[in-house]
Every structure is written in structure tokens, then in C-alpha cells.
Design a protein around this motif. Structure first.
Motif, PDB file in Angstrom:
ATOM      1  N   ARG A  32      37.775  25.773  45.526  1.00 39.89           N
ATOM      2  CA  ARG A  32      36.912  24.211  45.136  1.00 39.89           C
ATOM      3  C   ARG A  32      37.493  23.286  46.048  1.00 39.89           C
ATOM      4  O   ARG A  32      37.913  22.486  46.208  1.00 39.89           O
ATOM      5  CB  ARG A  32      37.619  24.032  43.560  1.00 39.89           C
ATOM      6  CG  ARG A  32      37.246  24.222  42.766  1.00 39.89           C
ATOM      7  CD  ARG A  32      38.536  24.323  40.771  1.00 39.89           C
ATOM      8  NE  ARG A  32      37.629  24.499  40.305  1.00 39.89           N
ATOM      9  CZ  ARG A  32      36.818  24.605  39.217  1.00 39.89           C
ATOM     10  NH1 ARG A  32      35.752  23.730  39.751  1.00 39.89           N
ATOM     11  NH2 ARG A  32      36.293  25.464  38.061  1.00 39.89           N
ATOM     12  N   ILE A  40      29.400  21.126  42.691  1.00 38.35           N
ATOM     13  CA  ILE A  40      30.416  22.100  41.253  1.00 38.35           C
ATOM     14  C   ILE A  40      30.182  21.483  40.030  1.00 38.35           C
ATOM     15  O   ILE A  40      29.400  22.877  39.561  1.00 38.35           O
ATOM     16  CB  ILE A  40      32.032  22.356  41.753  1.00 38.35           C
ATOM     17  CG1 ILE A  40      31.727  22.664  43.501  1.00 38.35           C
ATOM     18  CG2 ILE A  40      32.353  22.994  40.908  1.00 38.35           C
ATOM     19  CD1 ILE A  40      32.855  22.585  43.913  1.00 38.35           C
ATOM     20  N   VAL A 104      31.014  28.571  42.597  1.00 39.89           N
ATOM     21  CA  VAL A 104      30.647  28.704  42.640  1.00 39.89           C
ATOM     22  C   VAL A 104      29.421  30.204  42.828  1.00 39.89           C
ATOM     23  O   VAL A 104      28.837  30.489  41.799  1.00 39.89           O
ATOM     24  CB  VAL A 104      29.058  27.721  43.232  1.00 39.89           C
ATOM     25  CG1 VAL A 104      28.006  27.411  42.819  1.00 39.89           C
ATOM     26  CG2 VAL A 104      29.508  26.237  43.068  1.00 39.89           C
TER      27      VAL A 104
END
Length: 161
Positions: A32, A40, A104
Motif C-alpha cells: 500500500r 487504491i 490492488v
């Protein structure tokens, strides 16, 4: 000692390990990236509004819906194109957020792999992996499939169908 069972929680735990490892010069990617929170969220962390959930929903409608099959197909293909466009936003690499795999990619790949298998098998949609139509998706799939961590979990089309 604790047990983490939910896939999203596992991803978050792995990301915390990645962040800690970054401090000691590890090559483990941060799942992240801190400068990508909005992207995201829009791609996979915004509930039913995220692209990942919308694509999943449209897949299920096309796969199982009988009332309006052409409409369901078109709606899925619109979201498939949206994924193609999202994968092309960062030209630095094949993944959704560029050159490094992220949360993702990890969230999308299991559903996309099942979508490809089931739609090819039941709907004859083998064109979903056509590099002329969807070059970014194909590049992403090839990058994911080249990863030993993904190869260890990947199944086959027949099993998914």
C-alpha cells in the motif's frame, strides 16, 4: 501468536512486514504505497463503488443472468475496458500502481483469473486475453504469471469453470 484468516487482513499484515523490512534494505515491495491511497481506494477499497467490486458484479450478471444477456455482456466489457485503462495509467510497469506489485494486484488477480476461465468456457469470450484489444491486461497477466508467489497459488481454467 495470532491467526489471521481474512485475505484482506492477511494482505495488511504482509504490508506491515514489508514496511518494516524496507527499513532494513529489503527488496520486499510495500503493498500500500503511501502516496497512492486514493487510487487504491477507487480500485479496490471503496466497497461496491470500487472497480474490483463493480467488475465482479458485472461478471456474475453476464455469467449467470438470463433476462438480458447482451446487456450484461456489454456492462461487463465496459468494466473490463475500465480495468484496461486503469492498468495503463502508470507506464512505468505492468501493475496497477506501476512497477511494483501492490494490494490492488493481489485483490484483482483471483477474480480476474476466474472471470477469464468461466467466461471463456461458458460464453466463448477467449478475446478477453487478446493483446491487440487489451494490451495492458495481457501485460499485467503475464507479469503476475511470472511471479513464483502467484504460480504457487494459480489454478487452471478447467478447475475455475
Amino acid at each position: 501468536e495470532w491467526v489471521v484468516r481474512e485475505s484482506n487482513d492477511i494482505i495488511d499484515e504482509l504490508d506491515q512486514l514489508s514496511v518494516a523490512n524496507q527499513r532494513i534494505q529489503s527488496k520486499t515491495p510495500v503493498l500500500r504505497p503511501r502516496n497512492q491511497e486514493d487510487r487504491i481506494r477507487n480500485l479496490c477499497d471503496n466497497g461496491r463503488e470500487s472497480l474490483e467490486r463493480r467488475l465482479y458484479s458485472r461478471w456474475m450478471w453476464w455469467l449467470t443472468g438470463v433476462r438480458k444477456p447482451e446487456e450484461y455482456k456489454q456492462q461487463f466489457l465496459e468494466h473490463w475496458q475500465e480495468m484496461e485503462d486503469a492498468l495503463g495509467q502508470d507506464p512505468s510497469g505492468p501493475y496497477f500502481l506501476g512497477k511494483e506489485v501492490s494490494v490492488v494486484d493481489i485483490r484483482f488477480i483471483p477474480f480476474v483469473e476466474r472471470q477469464l476461465a468461466s467466461l471463456t468456457y461458458f460464453k466463448g469470450a477467449d478475446y478477453l486475453r487478446d493483446a491487440k484489444l487489451y494490451p495492458n491486461i495481457v501485460r499485467w497477466l503475464e507479469a503476475m504469471e511470472s511471479r513464483p508467489s502467484y504460480q504457487a497459488t494459480k489454478s487452471d481454467y478447467y478447475t475455475h469453470s
